[in-house]
Design a protein around this motif. Structure first.
Motif, short mmCIF file in Angstrom:
data_model
loop_
_atom_site.label_atom_id
_atom_site.label_comp_id
_atom_site.label_asym_id
_atom_site.label_seq_id
_atom_site.Cartn_x
_atom_site.Cartn_y
_atom_site.Cartn_z
N SER A 66 0.89 -1.18 0.09
CA SER A 66 -0.15 0.12 0.02
C SER A 66 0.90 1.09 0.07
O SER A 66 0.65 2.09 -0.72
CB SER A 66 -0.98 0.05 1.14
N SER A 159 -20.08 0.14 5.40
CA SER A 159 -19.86 0.88 3.97
C SER A 159 -19.73 2.32 4.20
O SER A 159 -18.73 2.92 3.44
CB SER A 159 -20.78 0.58 2.96
N LEU A 166 -12.13 7.08 3.48
CA LEU A 166 -11.72 6.77 2.27
C LEU A 166 -10.14 7.07 2.27
O LEU A 166 -9.19 6.52 1.88
CB LEU A 166 -12.55 6.96 1.16
N SER A 198 -16.92 4.92 -6.01
CA SER A 198 -16.30 3.68 -5.79
C SER A 198 -17.00 2.59 -6.34
O SER A 198 -16.25 1.29 -6.30
CB SER A 198 -16.53 3.45 -4.11
N THR A 201 -14.49 1.92 -9.01
CA THR A 201 -13.16 1.76 -8.54
C THR A 201 -12.90 0.65 -7.52
O THR A 201 -11.90 0.03 -7.37
CB THR A 201 -12.30 2.84 -7.93
N HIS A 202 -13.92 0.13 -6.90
CA HIS A 202 -13.94 -0.78 -5.78
C HIS A 202 -15.07 -1.89 -6.18
O HIS A 202 -14.40 -3.10 -6.28
CB HIS A 202 -14.27 -0.40 -4.52
N VAL A 203 -16.25 -1.76 -6.39
CA VAL A 203 -17.23 -2.90 -6.39
C VAL A 203 -17.09 -3.51 -7.86
O VAL A 203 -17.02 -4.66 -7.72
CB VAL A 203 -18.66 -2.21 -6.43
N PHE A 206 -13.86 -5.73 -7.85
CA PHE A 206 -14.05 -6.66 -6.82
C PHE A 206 -14.91 -7.83 -7.28
O PHE A 206 -14.77 -8.85 -7.36
CB PHE A 206 -14.63 -6.21 -5.40
N PHE A 241 -8.40 -3.77 -8.26
CA PHE A 241 -9.23 -3.31 -7.00
C PHE A 241 -8.34 -2.57 -6.25
O PHE A 241 -8.69 -1.37 -5.73
CB PHE A 241 -9.70 -4.58 -6.44
N LEU A 242 -7.15 -3.13 -5.77
CA LEU A 242 -6.18 -2.29 -4.88
C LEU A 242 -5.51 -0.95 -5.41
O LEU A 242 -5.58 -0.24 -4.85
CB LEU A 242 -5.01 -3.33 -4.65
N GLY A 245 -8.38 1.55 -5.86
CA GLY A 245 -8.98 2.10 -4.66
C GLY A 245 -8.05 2.96 -4.21
O GLY A 245 -8.27 3.83 -3.45
N HIS A 246 -6.75 2.68 -4.23
CA HIS A 246 -5.68 3.74 -3.70
C HIS A 246 -5.72 4.87 -4.49
O HIS A 246 -5.78 6.06 -4.03
CB HIS A 246 -4.26 3.06 -3.56
#
Length: 266
Positions: A66, A159, A166, A198, A201-203, A206, A241-242, A245-246
């Motif tokens: 990270s 969530s 975040l 998100s 970028t996340h959901v 993933f 995802f990582l 997300g960053h």
């Protein structure tokens, strides 16, 4: 600080930052993926305390990964590993504290609803299959709707916490000091827009990783080698995802951090 977050611009910048970080962080991403596989295999090969040590090593490697991503996305940021470890542990404790209360409530609620619906009288000797069948029969009823709504509310609460926190990692690296709930005011009033960003970028990454992982993991088998392969594969599939997300955290930080609080980079 922008008064209104541009969702599409956030998403575009997040994925651009993800691409910028891929090469600089590649070695640590590879180490993290392998450490995830090693932990999965350690559960089958090593005693509990040794598997726990492997998990701790995977955690440190994950935080270092990270940090490498943030350093690539925030050039010249002064943040160090110990600060990001501290911030992550503090955040996990916050999740644990809230999760215990939510989890306990959701564990006892099905029993309360089953008793209230009159479908079964619960006791220490009630067979699990009887409880399972009664719960299944209850789900199409208003009692089942209450359970579904309670589970949804619990998920939304967790969530919401994640959205409001975040930028804590990006802020920690950017400022060179541990930042967790100190970033809470920065995201006030922006939760819905951050949540919308998100999704991309996340959901989506993933869910895509899960969809690819499910059929491939079955081919790996259940032994130590298969566990190592499936654990490594899961982490590899989560790399987008990582990175994204960053990237979203950095993109949001650059728009939400109060200008009069921005610390100079030394």
């Amino acid at each position: 600080m922008d008064g209104r977050l541009p969702i599409l611009d956030l998403v575009r910048q997040a994925w651009r930052l993800a691409g910028d970080a891929l090469r600089p962080a590649a070695l640590w991403l590879a180490a993290f993926c392998l450490s995830c596989g090693a932990y999965r295999a350690a559960g089958l090969l090593l005693p509990g305390w040794a598997a726990w040590m492997v998990l701790m090593a995977a955690f440190v490697i994950g935080v270092k990964t990270s940090l490498a991503i943030y350093k690539a996305q925030l050039p010249e940021a002064p943040g160090r590993l110990v600060q990001l470890v501290h911030a992550n542990l503090a955040t996990y404790m916050a999740y644990l504290f809230i999760g215990v209360f939510i989890g306990f409530f959701l564990m006892v609620l099905p029993g309360i609803l089953l008793e209230a619906s009159g479908r079964v009288e619960l006791g220490p000797d009630t067979p699990p299959d009887v409880v399972e069948n009664a719960l299944r029969d209850m789900m199409p009823t208003p009692y089942g709707a209450v359970l579904v709504l309670a589970c949804a509310a619990g998920g939304l609460a967790v969530s919401y916490l994640g959205i409001r926190l975040l930028v804590f990692g990006a802020a920690t690296v950017s400022r060179g000091e541990t930042m967790v709930f100190r970033t809470w005011p920065w995201t006030k009033g922006h939760a819905l827009r951050l949540a919308a960003a998100s999704v991309a970028t996340h959901v989506a990454p993933f869910l895509g990783a899960v969809a690819i992982y499910q059929p491939l993991a079955k081919l790996a088998g259940q032994g130590p080698t298969g566990s190592f392969a499936s654990g490594t594969l899961a982490a590899v599939l989560l790399v987008p995802f990582l990175l994204a997300g960053h990237g979203l955290a950095v993109a949001a930080l650059q728009r939400l951090e109060p200008e009069d609080e921005i610390a100079p980079v030394i």
